[in-house]
Design a protein around this motif. Structure first.
Motif, PDB file in Angstrom:
ATOM      1  N   GLY A  81      55.773  36.841  50.676  1.00  0.00           N
ATOM      2  CA  GLY A  81      54.703  35.861  50.836  1.00  0.00           C
ATOM      3  C   GLY A  81      53.610  36.359  51.754  1.00  0.00           C
ATOM      4  N   LEU A  82      53.976  37.019  52.832  1.00  0.00           N
ATOM      5  CA  LEU A  82      52.987  37.536  53.765  1.00  0.00           C
ATOM      6  C   LEU A  82      52.132  38.625  53.137  1.00  0.00           C
ATOM      7  CD1 LEU A  82      54.908  37.710  57.165  1.00  0.00           C
ATOM      8  CD2 LEU A  82      53.003  36.223  56.560  1.00  0.00           C
ATOM      9  N   ARG A  83      52.731  39.409  52.278  1.00  0.00           N
ATOM     10  CA  ARG A  83      51.967  40.477  51.641  1.00  0.00           C
ATOM     11  C   ARG A  83      50.809  39.889  50.832  1.00  0.00           C
ATOM     12  NH1 ARG A  83      54.787  44.983  48.008  1.00  0.00           N
ATOM     13  NH2 ARG A  83      55.880  43.115  47.389  1.00  0.00           N
ATOM     14  N   GLU A  84      51.063  38.754  50.163  1.00  0.00           N
ATOM     15  CA  GLU A  84      50.006  38.090  49.393  1.00  0.00           C
ATOM     16  C   GLU A  84      48.901  37.593  50.323  1.00  0.00           C
ATOM     17  OE1 GLU A  84      47.844  36.388  46.295  1.00  0.00           O
ATOM     18  OE2 GLU A  84      49.539  37.748  46.153  1.00  0.00           O
ATOM     19  N   PHE A  85      49.273  37.040  51.467  1.00  0.00           N
ATOM     20  CA  PHE A  85      48.282  36.513  52.401  1.00  0.00           C
ATOM     21  C   PHE A  85      47.580  37.621  53.174  1.00  0.00           C
ATOM     22  CE2 PHE A  85      50.994  32.697  51.950  1.00  0.00           C
ATOM     23  CZ  PHE A  85      50.013  31.845  51.473  1.00  0.00           C
ATOM     24  N   MET A  86      48.232  38.747  53.379  1.00  0.00           N
ATOM     25  CA  MET A  86      47.651  39.845  54.151  1.00  0.00           C
ATOM     26  C   MET A  86      46.695  40.677  53.297  1.00  0.00           C
ATOM     27  SD  MET A  86      48.975  39.585  57.184  1.00  0.00           S
ATOM     28  CE  MET A  86      48.924  41.151  58.006  1.00  0.00           C
ATOM     29  N   GLN A  87      46.867  40.644  51.980  1.00  0.00           N
ATOM     30  CA  GLN A  87      46.000  41.412  51.084  1.00  0.00           C
ATOM     31  C   GLN A  87      44.576  40.888  51.201  1.00  0.00           C
ATOM     32  OE1 GLN A  87      46.903  43.876  48.686  1.00  0.00           O
ATOM     33  NE2 GLN A  87      44.751  44.109  48.265  1.00  0.00           N
ATOM     34  N   GLU A  88      43.621  41.793  51.321  1.00  0.00           N
ATOM     35  CA  GLU A  88      42.224  41.391  51.384  1.00  0.00           C
ATOM     36  C   GLU A  88      41.630  41.456  49.984  1.00  0.00           C
ATOM     37  OE1 GLU A  88      39.870  43.274  54.349  1.00  0.00           O
ATOM     38  OE2 GLU A  88      41.406  43.076  55.875  1.00  0.00           O
ATOM     39  N   TYR A  89      40.849  40.436  49.644  1.00  0.00           N
ATOM     40  CA  TYR A  89      40.265  40.333  48.320  1.00  0.00           C
ATOM     41  C   TYR A  89      38.751  40.211  48.393  1.00  0.00           C
ATOM     42  CZ  TYR A  89      44.962  39.310  46.621  1.00  0.00           C
ATOM     43  OH  TYR A  89      46.288  39.386  46.308  1.00  0.00           O
ATOM     44  N   SER A  90      38.107  40.621  47.317  1.00  0.00           N
ATOM     45  CA  SER A  90      36.693  40.349  47.100  1.00  0.00           C
ATOM     46  C   SER A  90      36.636  39.351  45.956  1.00  0.00           C
ATOM     47  CB  SER A  90      35.939  41.618  46.705  1.00  0.00           C
ATOM     48  OG  SER A  90      35.950  42.548  47.761  1.00  0.00           O
ATOM     49  N   GLU A  91      35.676  38.440  46.020  1.00  0.00           N
ATOM     50  CA  GLU A  91      35.527  37.456  44.952  1.00  0.00           C
ATOM     51  C   GLU A  91      34.254  37.725  44.173  1.00  0.00           C
ATOM     52  OE1 GLU A  91      35.850  33.426  46.301  1.00  0.00           O
ATOM     53  OE2 GLU A  91      37.904  33.707  46.991  1.00  0.00           O
ATOM     54  N   TYR A  92      34.333  37.548  42.866  1.00  0.00           N
ATOM     55  CA  TYR A  92      33.200  37.734  41.975  1.00  0.00           C
ATOM     56  C   TYR A  92      33.141  36.537  41.039  1.00  0.00           C
ATOM     57  CZ  TYR A  92      33.834  42.460  43.676  1.00  0.00           C
ATOM     58  OH  TYR A  92      33.983  43.550  44.497  1.00  0.00           O
ATOM     59  N   VAL A  93      31.942  36.239  40.559  1.00  0.00           N
ATOM     60  CA  VAL A  93      31.760  35.113  39.643  1.00  0.00           C
ATOM     61  C   VAL A  93      31.259  35.650  38.303  1.00  0.00           C
ATOM     62  CG1 VAL A  93      30.552  32.940  39.233  1.00  0.00           C
ATOM     63  CG2 VAL A  93      31.230  33.557  41.564  1.00  0.00           C
ATOM     64  N   ILE A  94      31.906  35.193  37.239  1.00  0.00           N
ATOM     65  CA  ILE A  94      31.512  35.559  35.882  1.00  0.00           C
ATOM     66  C   ILE A  94      30.907  34.309  35.241  1.00  0.00           C
ATOM     67  CG2 ILE A  94      32.319  36.421  33.656  1.00  0.00           C
ATOM     68  CD1 ILE A  94      34.843  37.444  35.257  1.00  0.00           C
ATOM     69  N   HIS A  95      29.689  34.419  34.744  1.00  0.00           N
ATOM     70  CA  HIS A  95      29.022  33.316  34.037  1.00  0.00           C
ATOM     71  C   HIS A  95      29.336  33.487  32.561  1.00  0.00           C
ATOM     72  CE1 HIS A  95      26.266  31.899  37.347  1.00  0.00           C
ATOM     73  NE2 HIS A  95      26.826  32.985  37.856  1.00  0.00           N
ATOM     74  N   TYR A  96      30.395  32.817  32.104  1.00  0.00           N
ATOM     75  CA  TYR A  96      30.884  33.015  30.747  1.00  0.00           C
ATOM     76  C   TYR A  96      30.360  31.915  29.826  1.00  0.00           C
ATOM     77  CZ  TYR A  96      33.947  34.060  26.884  1.00  0.00           C
ATOM     78  OH  TYR A  96      34.424  34.385  25.643  1.00  0.00           O
ATOM     79  N   LYS A  97      29.707  32.306  28.768  1.00  0.00           N
ATOM     80  CA  LYS A  97      29.173  31.342  27.804  1.00  0.00           C
ATOM     81  C   LYS A  97      30.170  31.200  26.670  1.00  0.00           C
ATOM     82  CE  LYS A  97      25.020  30.213  25.220  1.00  0.00           C
ATOM     83  NZ  LYS A  97      23.671  30.659  24.860  1.00  0.00           N
ATOM     84  N   GLY A  98      30.782  30.040  26.591  1.00  0.00           N
ATOM     85  CA  GLY A  98      31.753  29.790  25.537  1.00  0.00           C
ATOM     86  C   GLY A  98      33.012  29.159  26.094  1.00  0.00           C
ATOM     87  N   SER A  99      33.966  28.965  25.222  1.00  0.00           N
ATOM     88  CA  SER A  99      35.222  28.311  25.590  1.00  0.00           C
ATOM     89  C   SER A  99      36.141  29.267  26.361  1.00  0.00           C
ATOM     90  CB  SER A  99      35.948  27.838  24.331  1.00  0.00           C
ATOM     91  OG  SER A  99      37.229  27.342  24.660  1.00  0.00           O
ATOM     92  N   VAL A 100      36.779  28.733  27.370  1.00  0.00           N
ATOM     93  CA  VAL A 100      37.781  29.499  28.113  1.00  0.00           C
ATOM     94  C   VAL A 100      39.169  28.901  27.900  1.00  0.00           C
ATOM     95  CG1 VAL A 100      36.164  30.355  29.856  1.00  0.00           C
ATOM     96  CG2 VAL A 100      37.345  28.198  30.242  1.00  0.00           C
ATOM     97  N   SER A 101      39.327  28.190  26.793  1.00  0.00           N
ATOM     98  CA  SER A 101      40.607  27.577  26.473  1.00  0.00           C
ATOM     99  C   SER A 101      41.701  28.646  26.474  1.00  0.00           C
ATOM    100  CB  SER A 101      40.522  26.921  25.096  1.00  0.00           C
ATOM    101  OG  SER A 101      41.754  26.334  24.768  1.00  0.00           O
ATOM    102  N   GLY A 102      42.778  28.384  27.185  1.00  0.00           N
ATOM    103  CA  GLY A 102      43.877  29.343  27.285  1.00  0.00           C
ATOM    104  C   GLY A 102      43.833  30.168  28.559  1.00  0.00           C
ATOM    105  N   LEU A 103      42.709  30.116  29.282  1.00  0.00           N
ATOM    106  CA  LEU A 103      42.613  30.825  30.562  1.00  0.00           C
ATOM    107  C   LEU A 103      43.137  29.909  31.654  1.00  0.00           C
ATOM    108  CD1 LEU A 103      41.576  33.391  32.051  1.00  0.00           C
ATOM    109  CD2 LEU A 103      39.431  32.154  32.412  1.00  0.00           C
ATOM    110  N   LEU A 104      43.995  30.423  32.500  1.00  0.00           N
ATOM    111  CA  LEU A 104      44.599  29.629  33.565  1.00  0.00           C
ATOM    112  C   LEU A 104      44.261  30.209  34.930  1.00  0.00           C
ATOM    113  CD1 LEU A 104      48.185  29.406  32.012  1.00  0.00           C
ATOM    114  CD2 LEU A 104      46.406  27.655  31.899  1.00  0.00           C
TER     115      LEU A 104
END
Length: 158
Positions: free
Chosen positions: A34-57
Motif C-alpha cells: 500500500g505504501l508503494r502506491e502512495f509513495m509513487q510520484e505521478y504526473s497527471e495529464y488530461v485527454i480531451h476525447y470526443k466520443g463515447s468512453v463507454s467501457g472505460l473505468l
C-alpha cells in the motif's frame, strides 16, 4: 498430570506466538504494498476525447508500448462542450510524454473493458508537464463507425 498441563501450556504458547508472527508478517507485507502506491510520484495529464468512453473505468490501465505506465484517474463531461469527455490519467513521473504522443482508447478483446494506449510520436516533441493536455488519436472504433456511417449514407443515396 501436571506435566501434561505444562506441555499443553507450552503448545498453546507456541501456537499463539506463531499466529502473532504470521499476522505481523502479513500486516507488514500489506502495508509495504500500500505504501508503494502512495509513495509513487505521478504526473497527471488530461485527454480531451470526443466520443463515447463507454467501457472505460476509473483505474483502467494506461499503457505505452504495451507496458503499463499509469491508470485512468477520472473522467467527466466537458461543461463547455458536452460532446467532449475529459479523461484525467496519472502516469509514473519517470515516464516522459511529449506533444507528439497520441492517446488512443482501445478495447481489451477478452473483456471489452477499455484502456488508454499511448503511442509515441515519430519525432521528438516538447516534453509535457503535469497538468498539460495529451492529444487524443482517432480510435479504431471511431474510424470504423465513421466508415460504416459513410457506407450507409452512400447506399441510401443509390
Amino acid at each position: 498430570m501436571p506435566e501434561n498441563r505444562s506441555n499443553l501450556r507450552k503448545a498453546k504458547f507456541k501456537v499463539g506466538l506463531l499466529v502473532l508472527c504470521s499476522v505481523l508478517i502479513l500486516s507488514l507485507a500489506l502495508a509495504s504494498l500500500g505504501l508503494r502506491e502512495f509513495m509513487q510520484e505521478y504526473s497527471e495529464y488530461v485527454i480531451h476525447y470526443k466520443g463515447s468512453v463507454s467501457g472505460l473505468l476509473a483505474g483502467a490501465a494506461v499503457e505505452k508500448n504495451g507496458i503499463e505506465i499509469g491508470k485512468v484517474k477520472r473522467f467527466e463531461e466537458n461543461t463547455e462542450d458536452p460532446r467532449i469527455v475529459l479523461i484525467t490519467i496519472k502516469v509514473a513521473r519517470d515516464q516522459k510524454l511529449t506533444t507528439n504522443d497520441r492517446a488512443y482508447l482501445k478495447n481489451s478483446l477478452p473483456t471489452s473493458i477499455k484502456y488508454i494506449d499511448i503511442e509515441p510520436g515519430e519525432t521528438k516533441g516538447r516534453i509535457l508537464k503535469s497538468g498539460d493536455n495529451l492529444t487524443p488519436g482517432k480510435s479504431e472504433i471511431d474510424s470504423a463507425l465513421k466508415a460504416a456511417s459513410v457506407a450507409l449514407r452512400n447506399i441510401n443515396e443509390i
